[in-house]
Design a protein around this motif. Structure first.
Motif, PDB file in Angstrom:
ATOM      1  N   VAL A 276      10.468  -7.274  -5.200  1.00 27.81           N
ATOM      2  CA  VAL A 276       9.673  -7.826  -6.185  1.00 27.81           C
ATOM      3  C   VAL A 276      10.335  -9.158  -7.045  1.00 27.81           C
ATOM      4  CG1 VAL A 276       8.399  -7.357  -8.415  1.00 27.81           C
ATOM      5  CG2 VAL A 276       8.538  -5.711  -6.686  1.00 27.81           C
ATOM      6  N   VAL A 277      11.815  -9.019  -7.278  1.00 32.19           N
ATOM      7  CA  VAL A 277      12.381 -10.139  -7.944  1.00 32.19           C
ATOM      8  C   VAL A 277      12.395 -11.306  -7.119  1.00 32.19           C
ATOM      9  CG1 VAL A 277      14.741 -10.618  -8.611  1.00 32.19           C
ATOM     10  CG2 VAL A 277      14.050  -8.473  -9.333  1.00 32.19           C
ATOM     11  N   GLY A 278      12.503 -11.128  -5.747  1.00 32.69           N
ATOM     12  CA  GLY A 278      12.611 -12.176  -4.920  1.00 32.69           C
ATOM     13  C   GLY A 278      11.074 -12.880  -4.774  1.00 32.69           C
ATOM     14  N   LEU A 279      10.087 -12.115  -4.773  1.00 35.62           N
ATOM     15  CA  LEU A 279       8.907 -12.832  -4.842  1.00 35.62           C
ATOM     16  C   LEU A 279       8.773 -13.619  -6.307  1.00 35.62           C
ATOM     17  CD1 LEU A 279       6.484 -10.143  -3.090  1.00 35.62           C
ATOM     18  CD2 LEU A 279       7.326 -12.260  -2.277  1.00 35.62           C
ATOM     19  N   GLY A 280       9.245 -12.817  -7.339  1.00 38.47           N
ATOM     20  CA  GLY A 280       9.190 -13.548  -8.640  1.00 38.47           C
ATOM     21  C   GLY A 280       9.707 -14.755  -8.890  1.00 38.47           C
ATOM     22  N   LEU A 281      11.255 -14.764  -8.289  1.00 35.52           N
ATOM     23  CA  LEU A 281      11.756 -16.006  -8.236  1.00 35.52           C
ATOM     24  C   LEU A 281      11.182 -17.100  -7.316  1.00 35.52           C
ATOM     25  CD1 LEU A 281      15.279 -14.533  -8.258  1.00 35.52           C
ATOM     26  CD2 LEU A 281      14.324 -15.556 -10.087  1.00 35.52           C
ATOM     27  N   GLY A 282      10.832 -16.606  -6.157  1.00 40.27           N
ATOM     28  CA  GLY A 282       9.939 -17.559  -5.412  1.00 40.27           C
ATOM     29  C   GLY A 282       8.908 -18.175  -6.122  1.00 40.27           C
ATOM     30  N   THR A 283       7.993 -17.281  -6.735  1.00 43.16           N
ATOM     31  CA  THR A 283       6.826 -17.829  -7.502  1.00 43.16           C
ATOM     32  C   THR A 283       7.255 -18.796  -8.507  1.00 43.16           C
ATOM     33  OG1 THR A 283       5.662 -15.982  -6.948  1.00 43.16           O
ATOM     34  CG2 THR A 283       4.830 -17.342  -8.873  1.00 43.16           C
ATOM     35  N   TYR A 284       8.007 -18.744  -9.365  1.00 37.45           N
ATOM     36  CA  TYR A 284       8.703 -19.431 -10.325  1.00 37.45           C
ATOM     37  C   TYR A 284       9.147 -20.869  -9.815  1.00 37.45           C
ATOM     38  CZ  TYR A 284      11.061 -21.597 -14.476  1.00 37.45           C
ATOM     39  OH  TYR A 284      11.332 -22.332 -15.271  1.00 37.45           O
ATOM     40  N   SER A 285      10.038 -20.926  -8.858  1.00 34.17           N
ATOM     41  CA  SER A 285      10.293 -22.128  -8.324  1.00 34.17           C
ATOM     42  C   SER A 285       9.374 -22.961  -7.531  1.00 34.17           C
ATOM     43  CB  SER A 285      11.651 -21.990  -7.413  1.00 34.17           C
ATOM     44  OG  SER A 285      11.191 -21.267  -6.152  1.00 34.17           O
TER      45      SER A 285
ATOM     46  N   GLY B  94      -0.501 -14.425 -13.232  1.00 34.00           N
ATOM     47  CA  GLY B  94      -0.245 -13.630 -14.280  1.00 34.00           C
ATOM     48  C   GLY B  94       0.798 -14.623 -15.274  1.00 34.00           C
ATOM     49  N   MET B  95       1.477 -15.274 -14.329  1.00 31.18           N
ATOM     50  CA  MET B  95       2.493 -16.161 -15.408  1.00 31.18           C
ATOM     51  C   MET B  95       1.680 -17.468 -16.240  1.00 31.18           C
ATOM     52  SD  MET B  95       5.650 -18.574 -13.669  1.00 31.18           S
ATOM     53  CE  MET B  95       4.450 -19.655 -12.912  1.00 31.18           C
ATOM     54  N   PHE B  96       0.877 -17.952 -15.572  1.00 27.78           N
ATOM     55  CA  PHE B  96      -0.132 -18.921 -16.330  1.00 27.78           C
ATOM     56  C   PHE B  96      -0.864 -18.284 -17.264  1.00 27.78           C
ATOM     57  CE2 PHE B  96       1.678 -21.795 -13.186  1.00 27.78           C
ATOM     58  CZ  PHE B  96       1.124 -23.002 -13.565  1.00 27.78           C
ATOM     59  N   ARG B  97      -1.586 -17.078 -17.059  1.00 30.58           N
ATOM     60  CA  ARG B  97      -2.188 -16.557 -18.278  1.00 30.58           C
ATOM     61  C   ARG B  97      -1.386 -16.171 -19.433  1.00 30.58           C
ATOM     62  NH1 ARG B  97      -4.677 -14.046 -13.683  1.00 30.58           N
ATOM     63  NH2 ARG B  97      -7.003 -14.715 -13.596  1.00 30.58           N
ATOM     64  N   LEU B  98      -0.003 -15.602 -19.183  1.00 31.29           N
ATOM     65  CA  LEU B  98       0.722 -15.381 -20.348  1.00 31.29           C
ATOM     66  C   LEU B  98       1.171 -16.693 -21.087  1.00 31.29           C
ATOM     67  CD1 LEU B  98       3.089 -12.969 -18.677  1.00 31.29           C
ATOM     68  CD2 LEU B  98       1.626 -12.470 -20.325  1.00 31.29           C
ATOM     69  N   GLN B  99       1.516 -17.918 -20.154  1.00 30.59           N
ATOM     70  CA  GLN B  99       1.687 -18.960 -20.949  1.00 30.59           C
ATOM     71  C   GLN B  99       0.527 -20.064 -21.380  1.00 30.59           C
ATOM     72  OE1 GLN B  99       4.010 -21.133 -17.749  1.00 30.59           O
ATOM     73  NE2 GLN B  99       5.862 -19.923 -18.001  1.00 30.59           N
ATOM     74  N   GLY B 100      -0.745 -19.498 -21.182  1.00 31.50           N
ATOM     75  CA  GLY B 100      -1.861 -20.192 -21.499  1.00 31.50           C
ATOM     76  C   GLY B 100      -2.042 -21.643 -20.892  1.00 31.50           C
ATOM     77  N   ARG B 101      -1.665 -21.596 -19.586  1.00 30.76           N
ATOM     78  CA  ARG B 101      -1.753 -23.014 -18.953  1.00 30.76           C
ATOM     79  C   ARG B 101      -2.675 -22.978 -17.704  1.00 30.76           C
ATOM     80  NH1 ARG B 101       4.444 -24.095 -17.750  1.00 30.76           N
ATOM     81  NH2 ARG B 101       3.795 -26.118 -17.289  1.00 30.76           N
ATOM     82  N   SER B 102      -3.630 -21.953 -17.683  1.00 37.25           N
ATOM     83  CA  SER B 102      -4.480 -21.955 -16.612  1.00 37.25           C
ATOM     84  C   SER B 102      -5.014 -23.228 -16.090  1.00 37.25           C
ATOM     85  CB  SER B 102      -5.243 -20.840 -16.769  1.00 37.25           C
ATOM     86  OG  SER B 102      -4.801 -19.577 -17.179  1.00 37.25           O
TER      87      SER B 102
ATOM     88  N   SER C 121       3.779 -13.307   1.334  1.00 30.53           N
ATOM     89  CA  SER C 121       4.429 -14.511   0.361  1.00 30.53           C
ATOM     90  C   SER C 121       3.217 -14.962  -0.468  1.00 30.53           C
ATOM     91  CB  SER C 121       5.030 -15.525   1.047  1.00 30.53           C
ATOM     92  OG  SER C 121       6.195 -14.912   1.457  1.00 30.53           O
ATOM     93  N   LEU C 122       1.971 -15.394   0.144  1.00 27.16           N
ATOM     94  CA  LEU C 122       0.603 -15.856  -0.350  1.00 27.16           C
ATOM     95  C   LEU C 122       0.098 -15.185  -1.427  1.00 27.16           C
ATOM     96  CD1 LEU C 122      -1.187 -18.248  -0.415  1.00 27.16           C
ATOM     97  CD2 LEU C 122      -2.400 -17.297   1.265  1.00 27.16           C
ATOM     98  N   VAL C 123      -0.060 -13.879  -0.976  1.00 27.41           N
ATOM     99  CA  VAL C 123      -0.562 -12.787  -1.925  1.00 27.41           C
ATOM    100  C   VAL C 123       0.219 -12.669  -3.324  1.00 27.41           C
ATOM    101  CG1 VAL C 123      -1.387 -10.535  -2.373  1.00 27.41           C
ATOM    102  CG2 VAL C 123      -2.032 -11.560  -0.194  1.00 27.41           C
ATOM    103  N   GLY C 124       1.562 -12.444  -2.813  1.00 31.08           N
ATOM    104  CA  GLY C 124       2.624 -12.421  -3.978  1.00 31.08           C
ATOM    105  C   GLY C 124       2.393 -13.833  -4.922  1.00 31.08           C
TER     106      GLY C 124
END
Length: 216
Positions: free
Chosen positions: A106-115, A205-213, A195-198
């Motif tokens: 999960v950490v790996g998918l999160g890091l990949g999503t961020y970058s 979720g990240m963009f909703r939290l940041q309000g950047r949708s 990878s795509l689903v993750g």
């Protein structure tokens, strides 16, 4: 991350996981550097040295990006190394092993999503949203193939520079072996789906939290 598991089990089989997690962070660090370079671009006139620096960073990021989702494949290790006594599903130690690698995945998918999201925003800013999604999908496809190569052919990200002849030889072998090619395509397709689903779930979720949708 693995210290508590080692304390509980008395095993040190998973020291490699520290290295794998470090490699998963490398694309994030490169993405942050690219953000800094492009921020510099916006404030000043672009010079050829900066173009070279950004090009090197992008290539390096592409080579290291598969290391993030690669952590998903590490979940095989509890089944390979764990030696159960009786029915392993009722053995608490097995679940400690498994939860360690699920957390790492999960950490790996999160890091990949961020970058990847960071670079996709840079592409969208310069070339538009549609091309940014084409870019993201191409990266995920290449990454899925890279994960297969890392897991089964045992290449490292830096082998492109240190041992290109071996890479060419391995590519010829894979393409020339129908069974190996079939396995690569099926495995890579499964990794692409994960990878795509993750990416879609975590990025949303990240963009909703940041309000950047609106920047999708």
């Amino acid at each position: 991350m693995g210290q508590h598991i080692r304390d509980y089990t008395g095993r040190s089989l998973y020291r490699f996981l520290n290295w794998d997690i470090f490699l998963a962070w490398v694309p994030v660090m490169l993405a942050l550097l690219l953000d800094g370079v492009f921020s510099f671009y916006r404030q000043r006139r672009i010079s050829w040295p900066l173009r070279i620096v950004s090009g090197v960073l992008v290539v390096s990021w592409l080579l290291f990006y598969p290391n993030s989702a690669y952590l998903v494949t590490d979940m095989i290790h509890p089944f390979v190394h764990y030696k159960p006594n009786g029915r392993f599903v009722h053995d608490l130690e097995f679940w400690y092993h498994l939860f360690l690698f699920v957390t790492a995945a999960v950490v790996g998918l999160g890091l990949g999503t961020y970058s990847l999201s960071s670079l996709q925003l840079l592409v969208a800013e310069r070339y538009g949203a549609v091309r940014s999604w084409v870019f993201a999908c191409i990266v995920l496809v290449l990454s899925s193939i890279g994960i297969y190569i890392g897991r089964f052919v045992r290449w490292n990200s830096w082998d492109v520079f240190t041992d290109p002849h071996k890479i060419w030889s391995d590519v010829v072998h894979i393409v020339g072996d129908p069974a190996e090619l079939h396995f690569m395509l099926v495995f890579s397709s499964m990794m692409l789906v994960i990878s795509l689903v993750g990416y879609l779930v975590m990025r949303g979720g990240m963009f909703r939290l940041q309000g950047r949708s609106s920047r999708w």
